[in-house]
Every structure is written in structure tokens, then in C-alpha cells.
Design a protein around this motif. Structure first.
Motif, PDB file in Angstrom:
ATOM      1  N   PHE A 103       8.321  72.396  33.638  1.00 23.03           N
ATOM      2  CA  PHE A 103       9.055  72.946  32.494  1.00 23.03           C
ATOM      3  C   PHE A 103       9.992  74.048  32.973  1.00 23.03           C
ATOM      4  CE2 PHE A 103       5.568  70.757  30.623  1.00 23.03           C
ATOM      5  CZ  PHE A 103       6.056  70.275  29.412  1.00 23.03           C
ATOM      6  N   ARG A 104      11.255  73.901  32.569  1.00 24.42           N
ATOM      7  CA  ARG A 104      12.277  74.890  32.893  1.00 24.42           C
ATOM      8  C   ARG A 104      12.931  75.305  31.582  1.00 24.42           C
ATOM      9  NH1 ARG A 104      15.295  71.283  37.576  1.00 24.42           N
ATOM     10  NH2 ARG A 104      13.378  70.641  38.680  1.00 24.42           N
ATOM     11  N   GLY A 105      12.758  76.582  31.241  1.00 23.59           N
ATOM     12  CA  GLY A 105      13.282  77.043  29.977  1.00 23.59           C
ATOM     13  C   GLY A 105      12.689  76.312  28.793  1.00 23.59           C
ATOM     14  N   GLY A 106      11.454  75.865  28.954  1.00 24.30           N
ATOM     15  CA  GLY A 106      10.757  75.153  27.893  1.00 24.30           C
ATOM     16  C   GLY A 106      11.042  73.674  27.822  1.00 24.30           C
ATOM     17  N   TYR A 111      10.705  68.345  32.713  1.00 21.11           N
ATOM     18  CA  TYR A 111      11.416  67.621  33.770  1.00 21.11           C
ATOM     19  C   TYR A 111      10.420  66.697  34.467  1.00 21.11           C
ATOM     20  CZ  TYR A 111      15.609  70.527  33.485  1.00 21.11           C
ATOM     21  OH  TYR A 111      16.759  71.144  33.065  1.00 21.11           O
ATOM     22  N   LEU A 112      10.916  65.536  34.869  1.00 21.49           N
ATOM     23  CA  LEU A 112      10.121  64.582  35.642  1.00 21.49           C
ATOM     24  C   LEU A 112      10.994  64.045  36.762  1.00 21.49           C
ATOM     25  CD1 LEU A 112       7.450  62.926  35.891  1.00 21.49           C
ATOM     26  CD2 LEU A 112       8.575  61.150  34.512  1.00 21.49           C
ATOM     27  N   ASP A 113      10.500  64.123  37.984  1.00 23.91           N
ATOM     28  CA  ASP A 113      11.277  63.687  39.158  1.00 23.91           C
ATOM     29  C   ASP A 113      12.633  64.377  39.212  1.00 23.91           C
ATOM     30  OD1 ASP A 113       9.189  61.963  39.760  1.00 23.91           O
ATOM     31  OD2 ASP A 113      10.144  60.229  38.830  1.00 23.91           O
ATOM     32  N   GLY A 114      12.682  65.639  38.773  1.00 26.76           N
ATOM     33  CA  GLY A 114      13.916  66.404  38.827  1.00 26.76           C
ATOM     34  C   GLY A 114      14.884  66.156  37.691  1.00 26.76           C
ATOM     35  N   LEU A 115      14.533  65.254  36.774  1.00 30.57           N
ATOM     36  CA  LEU A 115      15.405  64.930  35.652  1.00 30.57           C
ATOM     37  C   LEU A 115      14.881  65.579  34.375  1.00 30.57           C
ATOM     38  CD1 LEU A 115      16.005  61.096  36.203  1.00 30.57           C
ATOM     39  CD2 LEU A 115      17.660  62.926  36.564  1.00 30.57           C
ATOM     40  N   GLY A 116      15.779  66.204  33.609  1.00 28.84           N
ATOM     41  CA  GLY A 116      15.395  66.728  32.314  1.00 28.84           C
ATOM     42  C   GLY A 116      15.067  65.585  31.371  1.00 28.84           C
ATOM     43  N   VAL A 117      13.905  65.637  30.734  1.00 23.89           N
ATOM     44  CA  VAL A 117      13.430  64.556  29.870  1.00 23.89           C
ATOM     45  C   VAL A 117      13.818  64.861  28.423  1.00 23.89           C
ATOM     46  CG1 VAL A 117      11.388  63.347  28.991  1.00 23.89           C
ATOM     47  CG2 VAL A 117      11.525  64.001  31.411  1.00 23.89           C
ATOM     48  N   ASP A 118      14.421  63.864  27.770  1.00 26.40           N
ATOM     49  CA  ASP A 118      14.807  64.006  26.366  1.00 26.40           C
ATOM     50  C   ASP A 118      13.826  63.333  25.414  1.00 26.40           C
ATOM     51  OD1 ASP A 118      17.397  65.322  26.922  1.00 26.40           O
ATOM     52  OD2 ASP A 118      17.885  63.388  27.835  1.00 26.40           O
ATOM     53  N   VAL A 119      13.251  62.219  25.831  1.00 24.99           N
ATOM     54  CA  VAL A 119      12.315  61.475  24.985  1.00 24.99           C
ATOM     55  C   VAL A 119      11.093  61.104  25.815  1.00 24.99           C
ATOM     56  CG1 VAL A 119      11.935  59.448  23.527  1.00 24.99           C
ATOM     57  CG2 VAL A 119      14.200  60.533  23.582  1.00 24.99           C
ATOM     58  N   ILE A 120       9.921  61.381  25.279  1.00 26.66           N
ATOM     59  CA  ILE A 120       8.665  60.981  25.914  1.00 26.66           C
ATOM     60  C   ILE A 120       8.104  59.787  25.157  1.00 26.66           C
ATOM     61  CG2 ILE A 120       6.250  61.627  26.308  1.00 26.66           C
ATOM     62  CD1 ILE A 120       7.231  64.519  26.729  1.00 26.66           C
ATOM     63  N   LEU A 121       7.980  58.648  25.844  1.00 21.93           N
ATOM     64  CA  LEU A 121       7.267  57.499  25.289  1.00 21.93           C
ATOM     65  C   LEU A 121       5.800  57.720  25.641  1.00 21.93           C
ATOM     66  CD1 LEU A 121       7.308  54.800  23.809  1.00 21.93           C
ATOM     67  CD2 LEU A 121       7.823  53.687  25.978  1.00 21.93           C
ATOM     68  N   PHE A 173       3.943  70.216  23.136  1.00 23.51           N
ATOM     69  CA  PHE A 173       4.031  70.530  21.705  1.00 23.51           C
ATOM     70  C   PHE A 173       5.204  71.477  21.434  1.00 23.51           C
ATOM     71  CE2 PHE A 173      -0.835  69.935  21.114  1.00 23.51           C
ATOM     72  CZ  PHE A 173      -0.654  68.593  20.878  1.00 23.51           C
ATOM     73  N   ARG A 174       5.276  72.556  22.217  1.00 24.09           N
ATOM     74  CA  ARG A 174       6.321  73.557  21.981  1.00 24.09           C
ATOM     75  C   ARG A 174       7.709  72.965  22.203  1.00 24.09           C
ATOM     76  NH1 ARG A 174       3.027  77.114  25.025  1.00 24.09           N
ATOM     77  NH2 ARG A 174       4.559  76.991  26.724  1.00 24.09           N
ATOM     78  N   ALA A 175       7.856  72.166  23.257  1.00 24.53           N
ATOM     79  CA  ALA A 175       9.162  71.558  23.528  1.00 24.53           C
ATOM     80  C   ALA A 175       9.584  70.644  22.388  1.00 24.53           C
ATOM     81  CB  ALA A 175       9.110  70.786  24.846  1.00 24.53           C
TER      82      ALA A 175
END
Length: 444
Positions: free
Chosen positions: A228-231, A234-244, A266-268
Motif C-alpha cells: 500500500f502506497r498512500g492507501g 499495489y501488486l507486482d509494482g502496479l497500482g490496483v484499481d479493481v480487486i476480483l 477496507f479503507r482503500a
């Protein structure tokens, strides 16, 4: 099955009759990726045909059932979520996590209906409402692989076959989810619980591949892999927008770092830095279908008609902490050969008991225990049989078919089959039955 689907099926089987027939050996010529082959190690020798008009009509009824299930807290319990989850036997700790991301409205339309065809209509056995849906990678990609086999493509052209494109529909749903937080083209993470990839990595990587094939940047991982960067995750260096979301609540609650792993997600989600698709599986509890059956008289005429068409009789048997329901148990004893017992909170066929497959003593003990732990009983639906020709021997055999109908916000979005040969139990699950085989559907 409809006369049209039967005619097309017989035509396909006729094409499998000759030892060197190209349809007979179509499975051997499927061009599959390594991830797909590892995810689908046991395929039936042929696809299944379904009448498109009949299947889509069933899909419309599934939308109605979904809407009814997700409106139960409001329509049956006066908007009191605590009463609703208590009636399902969901304890405070589970409910706290389930409710955290639900928000004010119902969840998006997403789920997998497990279905039998009883010879005249599709009947709903379970409605897996939530994001942890097994098989979506197969139903999204296998029809396309079959159509790359020249003999199948020729047959499909001659008989007007099509398919429902689960991959495209799911990718569109996740894109729309990303737009709610301003993500133009979202990065999607298919996430398991800690250690989950050791067991389910084949399926999750195949699902990620399906989404990549439909234009999305997608990675498979475990929730414990997130940084987590700034809340923002990230996965594999990529910012994640949607979690399946494939991490299940039971697995997470059993992990010593449960709260520490879930809280930043939850917070994100709450802060609009990621969208968890979908937030909770509370409506996937099997008891919700029993509630529909018990309260059907309270719905509109059209809603009652939809429930009547697709849902077998079912009733709650008990919930955790309650004593035995003597009256219901005696009713179920009298109807033993026509009922199936299911724990409300389990999945994958765990704890399911078919009344006619056990003796009276075992059946009574099962019912008595179920009254205390949370369970339901449901009228048995006998599955239809699908004929299969063995590619090696040419022998014809009949297989029981469990249908899977996948739903996305666009409605009915795909379908598949799990099948077993007759003999032994009729509980069809990949986890504990090595005889089960999978395949996809073609519409006709």
C-alpha cells in the motif's frame, strides 16, 4: 431439452460415430494455453447444446431471483440487516466483516447459479452470489477454443451455434467498476487468501489470462502480496484499481493476520482508491433460497411466477444455537427419498446429504445435527442425462449434468457443465469426485 437442442445434439453425436470422425476427436485438437490446460485437466469429450431462447428466459428469471434475494433484508426484515443475518445463522464476527463493504444498496448482479434440467425446465439448486466463482475462466474461453477446431467451426456454421461471452461481459463489468473511482482502463488483481494460490493458482491464473485476452491489465496474487502506497494497493509494482475477490471469509478468519490484511483493503475501498468486486458473499448463503420459498406469498404476481418456475421447495431446518426443530425433522423423515440436506454456510458440496442415498438412522442424525448448526432441506431435482461418445472406444454412455449459469450486470453471461457418470452419489463437485468432467455450452 427442447426439440431443437436434441436435434443438434444428435447431429453432433452422429459426427462422432466414425472412429476417425473429426468431431469425435475435437477435444484432442483444442488449442489451449498452459494455464488453461492446468485449470481444466478433466474435460468431457464434447460441448453441450442448449436452446438459446429457453436458456435466456431462464436467465431473466435468475435476474428476478437475484433481485429478490438481495432485497430480503428490506422486504422481509424491515430493513434490519441484523435480523436478516441472524435468521441465516451468521454470527457477529462474520457479519461485521460481511457488512463492512456492503454500502447502502444491493451488490452488483454477479454470481453463478448451479442448476439441474429436470426434463422440462431449469431448476435452481444454489445461487453463488459473490465474487469467488469457480469455472468462469472455462466458460469464457473454451467455446472459442472449440471454434478454432475446423470440424467444430463447420458444424457450428451449419447448425447456427453461438455462445455467451463471459470473458467480454466480465471485462466490461470490471471496467465499469473502475470508472466509479476514475480509472480509465483499470488494473485488475485476482486475489486469493494467503496460501490460496498453492491450491487454486491454476484457476486464478487462468481467470487472469481470460481478462487479459479481453484487453484488461490483470494479475493473479494473494491478498498478502499487496503493498500500500498512500492507501492504494499495489501488486507486482502496479497500482490496483479493481480487486476480483477470491479470498473467502472463512479462510481469512482462520488466518492470524486477518484484521491486518483486510483493514487496508477496507479503507482503500471506502476511500475510493480501489473497488472490491464484489464486497460480500452474505447473499450467497444457501438459506436465502429457503427464505424465498418460505416468503413467496409476500412477493408480486410476476415475482411469485418466476420463483415458482425455477426454485424447488426448500425450507430452513435450523440455525446455530437453536434446538432441534422436531416438527420439521418429522416432516423430512416422511419425505426422505425426495429431499436433500445442505449446510447453509458451506460450499463445494461439503456436508450435502441426499436422502435416498442414506439409511433412515443416518438421515435423522443428519437432520438433528443440522437443526443446531444451520442448514436447509430442498426438494430433489433429478438431473438430465447427456450422451457422450468415448473418443477411444466409440462407446456411448450417459452422464448426469450439473449446469452452471453465470450472471454479470448485463444478465446471463455464460454457461458450463459439470458431469458425472451414473452410479454412486449424485453430488457433483470438482473437489471430492474424480469422475467429474467439465465442458462448455453452445447455444442453438
Amino acid at each position: 431439452m427442447s426439440a431443437r437442442a436434441e436435434r443438434v445434439t444428435e447431429a453432433y453425436l452422429a459426427g462422432c460415430a466414425a472412429p476417425d470422425g473429426p468431431l469425435r476427436h475435437a477435444r484432442e485438437h483444442l488449442e489451449l494455453s498452459e494455464a488453461q490446460r492446468r485449470s481444466w485437466p478433466r474435460l468431457l469429450p464434447r460441448p453441450i447444446m442448449v436452446d438459446e431462447a429457453e436458456y435466456r428466459a431462464f436467465g431473466r428469471d435468475l435476474v428476478t431471483v437475484f433481485d429478490l434475494v438481495t432485497s430480503l433484508p428490506r422486504r422481509v426484515f424491515g430493513g434490519d440487516f441484523a435480523r436478516f443475518r441472524t435468521a441465516l445463522g451468521i454470527d457477529d464476527r462474520h457479519a461485521g466483516f460481511m457488512a463492512r463493504l456492503l454500502g447502502e444498496g444491493p451488490p452488483p448482479l454477479y454470481g453463478r447459479a448451479d442448476v439441474y434440467y429436470d426434463g422440462s425446465a431449469f431448476k435452481l439448486l444454489e445461487y453463488n452470489i459473490g465474487s469467488a466463482l469457480g469455472g468462469l475462466d472455462m466458460v469464457g474461453a473454451l467455446p472459442k477454443a472449440y471454434l478454432r477446431v475446423p470440424a467444430v467451426a463447420e458444424f457450428a456454421e451449419a447448425h447456427g451455434l453461438g455462445y455467451l461471452d463471459m470473458g467480454s461481459d466480465l471485462a466490461a463489468a470490471l471496467r465499469n467498476a473502475g470508472k466509479t473511482i476514475g480509472a480509465g482502463e483499470p488494473v485488475v488483481a485476482v486475489l486469493e487468501s494467503p496460501g490460496g494460490l498453492a491450491t487454486y493458482g491454476r484457476q486464478r491464473r487462468s481467470a487472469a489470462e481470460l481478462l487479459r485476452d479481453n484487453g484488461l491489465e490483470c494479475r493473479a496474487g494473494e491478498i498478502s502480496d499487496l503493498e500500500f502506497r498512500g492507501g492504494k494497493p499495489y501488486l507486482d509494482g502496479l497500482g490496483v484499481d479493481v480487486i476480483l475477490r477470491y479470498y473467502g471469509l472463512e479462510e481469512m478468519l482462520g488466518h492470524p493476520d486477518c484484521d491486518a490484511l483486510l483493514e487496508p483493503v477496507f479503507r482503500a475501498h471506502e476511500e475510493g482508491k480501489v473497488v472490491v468486486w464484489t464486497p460480500s458473499n452474505v447473499y450467497g448463503n444457501k438459506g436465502t433460497l429457503a427464505m424465498l420459498s418460505e416468503h413467496v406469498a409476500e412477493f408480486t404476481v410476476d415475482e411469485r411466477a418466476a420463483v415458482g418456475r425455477v426454485l424447488p421447495w426448500c425450507r430452513m431446518l435450523g440455525r446455530p444455537g437453536a434446538g432441534p426443530d422436531a416438527g420439521r425433522i418429522e416432516e423430512c423423515m416422511a419425505r426422505q427419498d425426495r429431499l436433500v440436506f445442505k449446510p447453509t454456510g458451506l460450499y463445494g458440496g461439503q456436508g450435502v446429504v441426499i436422502g435416498r442415498e442414506v439409511d433412515a438412522k443416518t438421515w435423522r442424525e443428519t437432520l438433528d445435527a443440522g437443526s443446531r448448526t444451520g442448514s436447509l432441506v430442498q426438494e430433489i431435482v433429478r438431473p438430465n442425462l447427456e450422451t457422450v461418445i468415448d473418443p477411444d472406444t466409440g462407446a456411448r454412455s450417459e452422464w448426469y449434468a450439473l449446469w452452471a449459469a453465470f450472471m454479470t450486470p448485463s444478465g446471463l453471461s455464460g454457461g458450463g457443465i459439470r458431469a458425472i457418470p451414473p452410479g454412486g452419489t449424485t453430488v457433483i463437485t470438482m473437489s471430492n469426485n474424480a469422475s467429474v468432467r467439465n465442458t462448455c455450452l453452445f447455444t442453438c
